[in-house]
Design an enzyme around this catalytic site. Sequence first.
Site, mmCIF file in Angstrom:
data_model
loop_
_atom_site.group_PDB
_atom_site.id
_atom_site.type_symbol
_atom_site.label_atom_id
_atom_site.label_comp_id
_atom_site.label_asym_id
_atom_site.label_seq_id
_atom_site.Cartn_x
_atom_site.Cartn_y
_atom_site.Cartn_z
ATOM 1 N N GLU A 71 23.007 39.096 -21.620
ATOM 2 C CA GLU A 71 22.405 40.195 -20.842
ATOM 3 C C GLU A 71 21.883 39.685 -19.498
ATOM 4 O OE1 GLU A 71 19.693 42.667 -23.124
ATOM 5 O OE2 GLU A 71 18.607 43.221 -21.310
ATOM 6 N N LYS A 113 11.754 44.167 -28.615
ATOM 7 C CA LYS A 113 13.132 43.749 -28.305
ATOM 8 C C LYS A 113 13.127 42.943 -27.001
ATOM 9 C CE LYS A 113 17.512 44.189 -26.619
ATOM 10 N NZ LYS A 113 17.997 43.914 -25.269
ATOM 11 N N ASP A 144 18.552 29.499 -36.284
ATOM 12 C CA ASP A 144 18.970 30.738 -36.938
ATOM 13 C C ASP A 144 18.161 31.916 -36.365
ATOM 14 O OD1 ASP A 144 19.360 32.847 -38.682
ATOM 15 O OD2 ASP A 144 19.151 31.653 -40.500
ATOM 16 N N HIS A 187 18.087 45.052 -12.612
ATOM 17 C CA HIS A 187 19.092 44.936 -13.651
ATOM 18 C C HIS A 187 20.476 45.269 -13.098
ATOM 19 C CE1 HIS A 187 19.887 44.618 -17.907
ATOM 20 N NE2 HIS A 187 20.664 45.679 -17.833
HETATM 21 C C1 MEV Z 1 15.949 45.403 -22.341
HETATM 22 O O1 MEV Z 1 16.838 44.463 -22.896
HETATM 23 C C2 MEV Z 1 14.504 45.109 -22.734
HETATM 24 C C3 MEV Z 1 13.471 46.162 -22.311
HETATM 25 O O2 MEV Z 1 13.875 47.437 -22.777
HETATM 26 C C4 MEV Z 1 12.142 45.752 -22.911
HETATM 27 C C5 MEV Z 1 11.052 46.781 -22.752
HETATM 28 O O3 MEV Z 1 11.319 47.998 -22.617
HETATM 29 O O4 MEV Z 1 9.866 46.352 -22.808
HETATM 30 C C6 MEV Z 1 13.392 46.257 -20.795
#
Ligand code: MEV
Length: 431
Positions: free
Chosen positions: A85, A269, A285, A383
């Site tokens: 990513e 995430k 892992d 991004h």
């Molecule tokens: C994207 O890979 C991760 C985000 O969605 C994390 C977040 O929203 O805090 C930008």
Amino acid sequence: MSESKSSRIGGFYNLTLADRLQQLVDLGWIDDMDLQMLSRQTTLTTQQADHMVENVIGLFALPMGIAINFMINGRDVLVPMVIEEPSVIAGASFMAKLARAGGGFQAQADPPIMIGQLQILNLNDPQNARLKLLDKKDEILNKAAHADPVLQSLGGGPKDIEIRIIEESPYGKFLVLHLLYDVRDAMGANAINTALEKIAPMVEEITGGKVHLKILSNLADRRLAHAHCTIPTDQLGFEGYSGEEVRDGILNAWAFAVKDPYRAATHNKGIMNGIDAVVIASGNDWRAVEAGAHAFAARSGQYTSLSTWEKDSQGNLAGSLELPLAVGIIGGATKVLPMAKFALKLMGVQTAQELAEIIVSVGLAQNLAALRALSSEGIQRGHMTLHARQIALSAGAQGDEIEKLANELVAQGVIRIDRAEQILQTWRKSF
Ligand code: MEV
């Protein structure tokens, strides 16, 4: 290895790949052997891969980048990150720069204690069986110690047992024995599973029950890693956003994740973007780490944020992150994958705890990067610039075309594959 070198490498991002590698050599971060290996198209061979898993038909490569600017417990570290990513490595590096202004990251990891579980069925009196097991604790620990004399000689091995009674389940009562096992510098799955199988017959003899499952728990909550950092408020301001605005935006964003599992999943995430990238780079892992992190995030009964953000007494932004990190520097793929061996050497880690301290710091930096962007300009701007390169590649751009096409897509504000293909066709026709 990396005690006196600085992880602040100005302009690293703008160098060509070859120049980046040369700069790492010049600065003493990597040697000529590393350079040779990194310059090869593949590091793992299909023959090696064939010994690792079943039915091998090829290799699957992912990009490895370096997060710069990290200072962790006063030591400069270059952090290898493996991820597909865009923005993640840039985000971590940038936040590490902001954190440096506040002294960098302070991190600690617990001793490497893993939990192994035995499920004991067919007990008429689970409470009595529990007492019998506790009575024989020393014998059980002694038996488990014989499973791995090497680990034992290094100061690891079984440390304690705990017994829980599960009063209600879809199939009635049962007992759970937890074996607490110090796995030293290993991730520990093999060591603990072996020890569990070793003690199972003894446990059956003591209780008169039937040992069913014998497996480690990925909720490695005796093996937590913790990091914190302070970002001076003036470091947070940029392009029309004051430092206070960004700080307060981050606090409100965090409050959202604390209270709402839908947001907490995305927030966490973002943390795992950083954590997994280093876990993968080091040959560990990542599914185990993911499972542990999310189970830990739900430990109160409500799934919530793994991190905490607050305002300190001087009004600076203070962040912390804690989660289970079952990672090793020996065993498993860490010593088989050439790139994992390289990653561990680059980070200069001597113990699994030191590796966990780096990983948890990167997770905190990554969380900050996401919250800062989301609380100000949004994540799409940064991004998309990087995403545009991937679109350019998918459209078939090659060599210099890739960067040129990405810039054109950004300039047009349309970062789509169809537009990329159109532009590429027009350029190619005009030659
Ligand atoms: C994207 O890979 C991760 C985000 O969605 C994390 C977040 O929203 O805090 C930008």
